[in-house]
Every structure is written in structure tokens, then in C-alpha cells.
Enzyme design. Structure first.
Site, PDB file in Angstrom:
ATOM      1  N   ASP A 202       1.194   4.128   1.218  1.00  0.00           N
ATOM      2  CA  ASP A 202       1.687   4.867   2.383  1.00  0.00           C
ATOM      3  C   ASP A 202       2.826   4.134   3.091  1.00  0.00           C
ATOM      4  O   ASP A 202       3.361   4.625   4.085  1.00  0.00           O
ATOM      5  CB  ASP A 202       0.544   5.186   3.366  1.00  0.00           C
ATOM      6  CG  ASP A 202      -0.228   3.962   3.823  1.00  0.00           C
ATOM      7  OD1 ASP A 202      -0.375   3.019   3.025  1.00  0.00           O
ATOM      8  OD2 ASP A 202      -0.685   3.932   4.991  1.00  0.00           O
ATOM      9  N   HIS A 203       3.220   2.993   2.567  1.00  0.00           N
ATOM     10  CA  HIS A 203       4.340   2.250   3.166  1.00  0.00           C
ATOM     11  C   HIS A 203       5.573   2.169   2.261  1.00  0.00           C
ATOM     12  O   HIS A 203       6.606   1.678   2.682  1.00  0.00           O
ATOM     13  CB  HIS A 203       3.886   0.848   3.573  1.00  0.00           C
ATOM     14  CG  HIS A 203       2.890   0.898   4.686  1.00  0.00           C
ATOM     15  ND1 HIS A 203       3.219   0.672   6.001  1.00  0.00           N
ATOM     16  CD2 HIS A 203       1.577   1.234   4.685  1.00  0.00           C
ATOM     17  CE1 HIS A 203       2.147   0.837   6.757  1.00  0.00           C
ATOM     18  NE2 HIS A 203       1.136   1.177   5.979  1.00  0.00           N
TER      19      HIS A 203
ATOM     20  N   HIS B 182       0.876  -1.169   0.000  1.00  0.00           N
ATOM     21  CA  HIS B 182       0.000   0.000   0.000  1.00  0.00           C
ATOM     22  C   HIS B 182       0.917   1.225   0.000  1.00  0.00           C
ATOM     23  O   HIS B 182       1.943   1.241   0.686  1.00  0.00           O
ATOM     24  CB  HIS B 182      -0.931  -0.006   1.218  1.00  0.00           C
ATOM     25  CG  HIS B 182      -2.082  -0.965   1.051  1.00  0.00           C
ATOM     26  ND1 HIS B 182      -2.756  -1.527   2.107  1.00  0.00           N
ATOM     27  CD2 HIS B 182      -2.661  -1.453  -0.082  1.00  0.00           C
ATOM     28  CE1 HIS B 182      -3.713  -2.330   1.636  1.00  0.00           C
ATOM     29  NE2 HIS B 182      -3.673  -2.306   0.321  1.00  0.00           N
TER      30      HIS B 182
HETATM   31 ZN   LIG Z   1      -2.161  -1.052   4.258  1.00  0.00          ZN
END
Ligand SMILES: [Zn+2]
Length: 304
Positions: free
Chosen positions: A66-67, A64
Site C-alpha cells: 500500500d506504499h 508494504h
Molecule cells: Zn506497512
């Protein structure tokens, strides 16, 4: 021997002024590790004056954005600044394709080798080991393949009682034996030197665990047994439990429950959703179950 963690990003999906997306920098016995690399991680590294060319190991929990949206930028900066030291990158297999495609599309290349290790673990597995530390990966419960990590110090050497050692004029050759708790035979003096007088027990070995993102399962207790510090996501509070279930995230209460069951010593809550103004409700809810809990903030540095 040092073991510290600095939180670089403690927010959930949307970056805010107060919280960057996920990233943290770990220094363990002179090993330099980055876990997750959300957008803006390289500016956080600069802001907190971390010498990021020292980072050798990068662990990406899942894909994802945001990582990991900050990863290409960070690698590119490392290359522009003349890096030639290897990077060891542990991540879900698709990240390799993403990196290759971006490099192909931009006609760039890095001047340092990236060793890529695809994560596919279905249980807790050791993925890295050297003389001082071990790193384990284990599966988390999220919408895409996601991994948690435990970083542990190996058993340490015995400590030397320096003054007694000097006073008795013991040969320096005894040191490596004493560090292992073994007696030493001094050939010059034809004498067996008993270690016990000169050593103290090793300091205890510490461990740190990272879980983001994750909807808590009972089966995860075994992965976290007795870790000293746990960083666990709490994107939501109980009021939004349904939303947590739907998106496969945790509430503060659920993270506290997992910590209690795993006999974790200290819990840091992070991955806080930008919908919340303050952190008090997170703390209050978690403390009802597990008292040794703190809210992680961007820039906060902890000793494990
Ligand atoms: Zn996630």
C-alpha cells in the site's frame, strides 16, 4: 517561497472509495517531491491536477504494497509521456531489484535515468540537500524496514525593504549583500552602505515530517523535535490497541503523545483503517493529549 503538502492517499492497506493508499505530493521552494506511491497514485495526481512530470524526488517509506504498488505504473506513464528528466528515488534496497525484474519481465525500459539511493539509516541522517532544502530519513518501528522523512527549508535570505531601497537609489549590486545581511561598499560613491536600514529579518524556515507506518517509540521524539507539521499514521484507535501492537501500527492517542513530546506544532492523522466508519473517535482521542490535530483527507492541501 512556498511549502505545501497535498495528501493523495490517506487510507491503510485496503483502498476504498474515500481513501486511497498512501501517497503525498510536496512542493517546497519549487522542489517537487512524492512520498510513497500506493496503488492509484497516478490517477490521484491527475484528479488533483498536479503536473507530475515536475516530480524529481520520490521517497518510499517501506515495501508494504500500500506504499509502493503505484510506482511502476507512474514511472511507466512518465516514460510513455516522453519524460527525459532524471528521477531520484530513495527507498529500501530491495525496490531496485523489484523494478529491474519487472522491467526485464516486460521487456520495457524507461527513457529517463533513475538514480537509486538505498535507505539503510539507523538514525536520523541527511539524505538530500540543495540550495533551498534538506531531506532527512530516520528509522521507524514497523514489521519491515521502514523510514520516516523530514523535509526542511534551509535558513532563508533577509528580505529587502523595497521602497526605502528605491528611494535612496541604492545600487542594485547591493542586493546580494543585503540578502545575506551584509553591508555593501559602493565603489562609485566611495561609500559604505549599512544593510540594516534596508532589510527585514528572514521569514522563519519550516519543516514537515512524515511517519507511516510506525508503532511509536520514545526514542523517536528526537527525530521530530519542533517540526512545524507532522503527518503520522493512526491506523487504529485505543479500542484496538492490541491489534495496533501486533501489526506494529499506532493509535491516534499514541500519535498525539509523540507529537506532544516532540513539540510538533500541528499534527495530521492518516493511514486510517477501512474498518472505521467515521473519524470522530480518532479526533476525540488525539485531542485529549494534543489539541492542534486534524484528520488528513484525500485531496486535502495544507501549507506547512
Ligand atoms: Zn506497512
Amino acid at each position: 517561497m512556498s511549502f505545501s503538502v497535498q495528501f493523495l492517499g490517506t487510507g491503510a492497506a485496503l483502498p476504498t472509495i474515500r481513501r486511497n493508499p498512501s501517497a503525498q505530493y510536496i512542493e517546497c521552494n519549487n522542489r517537487h517531491i512524492l512520498i510513497d506511491c500506493g496503488e492509484g497514485t497516478q490517477t490521484q495526481l491527475r484528479k488533483f491536477q498536479i503536473k507530475f512530470q515536475k516530480i524529481k524526488i520520490i521517497l518510499i517509506s517501506h515495501l508494504h504494497g500500500d506504499h509502493y504498488y503505484g510506482l511502476m505504473g507512474l514511472l511507466s506513464t512518465m516514460s510513455l509521456l516522453g519524460r527525459n528528466q532524471d528521477i531520484h528515488l530513495y527507498a529500501p534496497p530491495e525496490l531496485k531489484e523489484i523494478i529491474d525484474l519487472q522491467l526485464k519481465a516486460s521487456g520495457h525500459h524507461y527513457d529517463f535515468p533513475i538514480h537509486f539511493y538505498p535507505l539503510k539509516e539507523k538514525e536520523k541522517v541527511k539524505i538530500y540537500e540543495d540550495k533551498k532544502i534538506e531531506i532527512y530519513a530516520f528509522p521507524l518501528n514497523h514489521r519491515v524496514a521502514t523510514f520516516g522523512f523530514v523535509i526542511s527549508e534551509k535558513e532563508k535570505d533577509f528580505r529587502l525593504k523595497g521602497e526605502v531601497f528605491k528611494m535612496d537609489q541604492v545600487s542594485l549590486q547591493a542586493i546580494p549583500f543585503f540578502r545575506k545581511g551584509e553591508n555593501f561598499f559602493d565603489e562609485n560613491k566611495n561609500q559604505l552602505i549599512i544593510a540594516k536600514k534596508y532589510i527585514l529579518p528572514p521569514t522563519s524556515s519550516k519543516s514537515y515530517a512524515y511517519c507511516s507506518d510506525n508503532a511509536v517509540l520514545e526514542s523517536q521524539i528526537q527525530y521530530l523535535k519542533n517540526v512545524d507539521c507532522l503527518y503520522h499514521e493512526s491506523t487504529f484507535i485505543e479500542k484496538h490497541k492490541e491489534r495496533a501492537e501486533k501489526t506494529k501500527h499506532s493509535t491516534a492517542k499514541q500519535a498525539a503523545y509523540l507529537s506532544k513530546q516532540s513539540k510538533v506544532k500541528k499534527l495530521y492523522l492518516g493511514h486510517i483503517s477501512s474498518r472505521y466508519e467515521g473519524v470522530e473517535p480518532f479526533l476525540n482521542e488525539a485531542k485529549e493529549i494534543f489539541s492542534n490535530v486534524c484528520i488528513a483527507e484525500d485531496g486535502m492541501k495544507i501549507t506547512v
